[in-house]
Design a protein around this motif. Structure first.
Motif, short mmCIF file in Angstrom:
data_model
loop_
_atom_site.label_atom_id
_atom_site.label_comp_id
_atom_site.label_asym_id
_atom_site.label_seq_id
_atom_site.Cartn_x
_atom_site.Cartn_y
_atom_site.Cartn_z
N ASN A 296 0.84 -1.20 0.00
CA ASN A 296 0.00 0.00 0.00
C ASN A 296 0.87 1.24 0.00
O ASN A 296 2.07 1.17 0.22
CB ASN A 296 -1.02 -0.02 1.14
CG ASN A 296 -0.41 0.17 2.50
OD1 ASN A 296 0.31 1.13 2.74
ND2 ASN A 296 -0.68 -0.75 3.40
N THR A 297 0.25 2.35 -0.27
CA THR A 297 0.99 3.60 -0.43
C THR A 297 1.21 4.33 0.89
O THR A 297 1.97 5.28 0.94
CB THR A 297 0.27 4.55 -1.41
OG1 THR A 297 -1.06 4.79 -0.92
CG2 THR A 297 0.21 3.93 -2.80
N SER B 104 7.00 2.18 -0.46
CA SER B 104 6.01 2.00 -1.53
C SER B 104 6.60 2.22 -2.91
O SER B 104 6.35 1.44 -3.83
CB SER B 104 4.82 2.95 -1.33
OG SER B 104 4.17 2.65 -0.13
N ILE C 255 6.78 -0.57 -5.87
CA ILE C 255 6.18 -0.36 -7.19
C ILE C 255 7.23 -0.56 -8.28
O ILE C 255 6.99 -1.27 -9.27
CB ILE C 255 5.53 1.03 -7.29
CG1 ILE C 255 4.28 1.08 -6.40
CG2 ILE C 255 5.18 1.38 -8.74
CD1 ILE C 255 3.73 2.48 -6.20
N ASP D 254 -3.12 1.38 -8.25
CA ASP D 254 -3.34 1.90 -6.91
C ASP D 254 -4.84 2.06 -6.74
O ASP D 254 -5.48 2.88 -7.39
CB ASP D 254 -2.64 3.25 -6.75
CG ASP D 254 -2.86 3.89 -5.39
OD1 ASP D 254 -3.77 3.48 -4.65
OD2 ASP D 254 -2.11 4.83 -5.08
N GLY E 33 -5.26 3.38 -2.23
CA GLY E 33 -4.04 3.26 -1.45
C GLY E 33 -3.47 1.85 -1.39
O GLY E 33 -2.40 1.65 -0.85
N TYR E 34 -4.18 0.86 -1.92
CA TYR E 34 -3.70 -0.52 -1.95
C TYR E 34 -3.15 -0.82 -3.33
O TYR E 34 -3.73 -0.43 -4.34
CB TYR E 34 -4.82 -1.49 -1.60
CG TYR E 34 -5.29 -1.32 -0.17
CD1 TYR E 34 -4.61 -1.93 0.88
CD2 TYR E 34 -6.38 -0.51 0.11
CE1 TYR E 34 -5.03 -1.74 2.18
CE2 TYR E 34 -6.80 -0.33 1.42
CZ TYR E 34 -6.12 -0.95 2.45
OH TYR E 34 -6.52 -0.76 3.74
N LEU E 35 -2.03 -1.54 -3.38
CA LEU E 35 -1.35 -1.82 -4.64
C LEU E 35 -1.71 -3.23 -5.14
O LEU E 35 -1.61 -4.20 -4.39
CB LEU E 35 0.16 -1.71 -4.46
CG LEU E 35 0.65 -0.35 -3.96
CD1 LEU E 35 2.14 -0.40 -3.67
CD2 LEU E 35 0.32 0.74 -4.97
#
Length: 181
Positions: A44-45, A69, A73, A85, A88-90
């Protein structure tokens, strides 16, 4: 974990190490397909020290500064994944864990990693106090036979030393709501 082990193998291979993965299951990364209801939320970011319980806040902060983060990524993009994204979750862009596993397997194949399935490591220890050798006890699932193997490698010994230190710190380090991978 599944992802962190494959990521560590890729990082070690990128740095010139000869890599062997010992996987208990019949296929490497099989558990990854179950993450995030098959969507594979891999980070998450909003990675902050407040998201972790630890007696060693400096370790958490330093870890997140070294691999936060943005680095996560970039790592997944380096595997050929497009990253999405979502609040906020990747996730992988197509929201399918199989894409992440395929990317890991492809990169591991490209690195020439030796992947051995059906092997359970039952014990690992330094060999006679050597920093360059260690002993693995491996139980092969098909035969049920336990073997002991020794390996000497600077890269593996260094990784084992790092991994041992991380494991010791991990005992007092619990994560809430996200992971580095």
């Amino acid at each position: 974990g599944v992802t962190s082990g494959m990521a560590a193998a890729i990082a070690a291979a990128r740095n010139g190490a000869s890599v062997t993965i010992l996987e208990r299951n019949d296929r490497v990364g099989k558990k990854l397909l179950m993450t995030g209801n098959g969507k594979c939320n891999f980070g998450n970011t909003d990675l902050t020290t407040q998201m972790y319980y630890s007696d060693d806040v400096d370790f958490v902060r330093e870890s997140l500064e070294r691999f936060g983060s943005k680095e996560s990524i970039r790592f997944f993009q380096s595997l050929g994944l497009m990253v999405k994204d979502k609040n906020g979750y990747l996730y992988p862009y197509n929201m399918q864990a199989s894409s992440v596993l395929d990317a890991f397997r492809r990169r591991l194949s490209e690195t020439g990693a030796d992947i051995r399935t059906g092997c359970e490591v039952t014990d690992i220890a330094p060999n006679c106090g050597s920093k360059r050798q260690f002993r693995l006890h491996i139980k092969e699932s098909e035969s049920g036979v336990e073997r002991v193997g020794e390996r000497e490698s600077q890269g593996v010994a260094e990784f084992w030393g790092v991994n041992q230190a991380v494991q010791e710190r991990r005992q007092s380090f619990s994560q809430i709501g996200s992971s580095l991978f």
